[in-house]
Design an enzyme around this catalytic site. Structure first.
Site, PDB file in Angstrom:
ATOM      1  N   ASP A 246      37.604  35.837  47.389  1.00  0.00           N
ATOM      2  CA  ASP A 246      37.100  34.751  46.565  1.00  0.00           C
ATOM      3  C   ASP A 246      37.463  33.429  47.223  1.00  0.00           C
ATOM      4  O   ASP A 246      38.495  33.338  47.920  1.00  0.00           O
ATOM      5  CB  ASP A 246      37.698  34.807  45.155  1.00  0.00           C
TER       6      ASP A 246
ATOM      7  N   ARG B 197      27.063  38.689  47.934  1.00  0.00           N
ATOM      8  CA  ARG B 197      27.562  39.441  46.791  1.00  0.00           C
ATOM      9  C   ARG B 197      27.004  40.858  46.782  1.00  0.00           C
ATOM     10  O   ARG B 197      26.692  41.407  45.733  1.00  0.00           O
ATOM     11  CB  ARG B 197      27.265  38.716  45.471  1.00  0.00           C
TER      12      ARG B 197
ATOM     13  N   ARG C 159      37.348  48.569  40.247  1.00  0.00           N
ATOM     14  CA  ARG C 159      37.909  47.319  39.729  1.00  0.00           C
ATOM     15  C   ARG C 159      38.402  47.428  38.286  1.00  0.00           C
ATOM     16  O   ARG C 159      39.015  46.480  37.763  1.00  0.00           O
ATOM     17  CB  ARG C 159      36.844  46.223  39.783  1.00  0.00           C
TER      18      ARG C 159
ATOM     19  N   TYR D 132      36.306  22.260  41.978  1.00  0.00           N
ATOM     20  CA  TYR D 132      37.133  23.024  41.054  1.00  0.00           C
ATOM     21  C   TYR D 132      38.469  22.329  40.800  1.00  0.00           C
ATOM     22  O   TYR D 132      38.966  22.275  39.674  1.00  0.00           O
ATOM     23  CB  TYR D 132      37.390  24.428  41.600  1.00  0.00           C
TER      24      TYR D 132
ATOM     25  N   ARG E 187      29.295  43.549  41.124  1.00  0.00           N
ATOM     26  CA  ARG E 187      29.099  44.227  39.853  1.00  0.00           C
ATOM     27  C   ARG E 187      27.797  45.003  39.717  1.00  0.00           C
ATOM     28  O   ARG E 187      27.594  45.715  38.739  1.00  0.00           O
ATOM     29  CB  ARG E 187      29.204  43.213  38.711  1.00  0.00           C
TER      30      ARG E 187
END
Length: 405
Positions: free
Chosen positions: A136, A87, A100, A212, A91
């Site tokens: 992702d 990552r 973004r 998921y 962010r």
């Protein structure tokens, strides 16, 4: 790239609110009254017969220096200790937040120019030794038509959770290269921009993707996933077998477009006991890793909270095993064994400490890593959103200055 944190899903997931391997003798999961029998080997992922063979792992522009990252992955002596961060494109970077702004996560993954820009941002800022493809883990599922979305503050949410073999057959078809043509375009663009810095392609592992699809979203205890795993072996086999093919196909697309390494994220495998991992999950992780072995690029296998599973994860077929921060790296190296390189494993929260503490903690990881067959310095999980980018820059410089022994 695993259970993402907030709306930053690049590279791998982090825990969020609940509910919204192939061993030769691995046994197939059975109903409670079934007699023991050997597991049926999951069907291998289909391989393209016409796709051109990708460049060799050490392919680089003429005159460019050899990659320290690829050398460490292969167990060779690198010019310096290589470093990249899970990552790292996310962010924590103001330039990421700017590009973004107003663009949903899944949409950003389908815009090649945006993918190239976001992937390149940490390479430009830090001078890391490898780039991780911005995407992702649910992208291939969305590409084949699964009704899902990434909800800010929650994570991937699936409209119709899987409960039966019929659900598997109706919702999960094989992934074709044309389904993710934007990935091919983005990877090719990145290879030109990176000028010899290796690009790491990635995919979610079958168990993490299954969690998921079964839970309908993120979960802390994976109750529904384990219930199906124990109660309905036919559906479990069908689901993980299909996901293994999808994951392998997604990795092949990235490598055939120019990625020089791959990472398989099994972010939620740490919720399993070693026995359950070996019996129900390892054969399918091994299927993915074996399906891309012919591409001759380093294969990295990483999971969160998987200290007790490191030996099994190594045995599943990885060339490099990621170790999270909960395990002392020296112990992790012993568990992985002498035939595999290791990656990791500084605690991401250490980056909020004073510089002298960061350097001391990093030195401990570097010292332990020097005893491994090969060592790629990384965090024990992804960069936290509140991390100071300058702290990461100083850490990269510190790692690069460490003397290779």
């Amino acid at each position: 790239m695993s259970a993402p944190q907030k709306d930053d899903k690049s590279a791998e997931p982090t825990p969020v609110k609940p509910d919204a391997a192939k061993p030769e003798k691995a046994t197939k999961p059975k109903a409670p009254d079934a007699k023991p029998e050997k597991a049926a080997k999951p069907e291998k992922a289909a391989k393209s017969e016409t796709a051109a063979k990708p460049k060799a792992p050490d392919a680089k522009p003429e005159g460019a220096p050899a990659s320290a990252f690829l050398a460490a992955c292969r167990g060779e002596k690198p010019s310096h200790v290589p470093v990249w961060f899970m990552r790292q494109a996310g962010r924590s970077l103001p330039e990421y937040r700017k590009v973004r702004q107003g663009v949903p996560m899944l949409e950003s993954c389908t815009r090649p120019e945006m993918v190239v820009e976001i992937t390149m941002q940490p390479v430009r800022r830090y001078g890391v030794d490898a780039a991780i493809f911005y995407s992702d883990i649910v992208v291939p599922l969305k590409a084949i038509g699964v009704d899902l979305d990434i909800v800010p503050g929650t994570g991937p949410v699936v409209e119709n959770p899987i409960r039966s073999v019929k659900d598997v057959e109706s919702q999960l078809r094989d992934l074709e290269p044309d389904d993710v043509s934007y990935v091919t375009e983005a990877v090719r663009g990145l290879v030109g921009e990176l000028k010899g810095t290796p690009l790491i392609g990635f995919s979610g592992a079958p168990f993490t993707l299954a969690s998921y699809l079964i839970e309908g979203g993120p979960s802390r205890d994976h109750r529904l996933t384990k219930e199906l795993m124990y109660r309905d072996p036919d559906t479990w086999d069908a689901l993980l077998g299909r996901l293994a093919k999808i994951a392998a196909a997604f990795l092949r697309v990235q490598v055939q477009a120019g990625a020089q390494a791959v990472q398989l994220f099994d972010s939620w495998a740490g919720s399993l006991s070693r026995d359950d991992y070996e019996r129900y999950v390892k054969p399918y992780a091994a299927e993915v890793l074996d399906a891309v072995a012919d591409l001759e690029v380093p294969r990295i296998h990483f999971g969160v909270g998987t200290g007790e599973l490191l030996g099994e994860m190594a045995d599943a077929g990885a060339d490099v095993v990621g170790v999270d921060w909960r395990v002392d790296l020296a112990d992790g190296i012993k568990r992985v064994g002498s035939k595999r390189a290791v990656q990791g494993n500084l605690d991401p929260t250490v980056l909020f400490a004073p510089d002298d503490i960061i350097k001391a903690k990093a030195d401990a990881v570097l010292k332990a890593g020097s005893k491994a067959r090969g060592h790629v310095f990384n965090l024990g999980h992804g960069v936290l959103p509140a991390t100071d980018p300058d702290a990461l820059a100083r850490l990269v410089d510190h790692v690069h200055a460490y003397e290779v022994r």
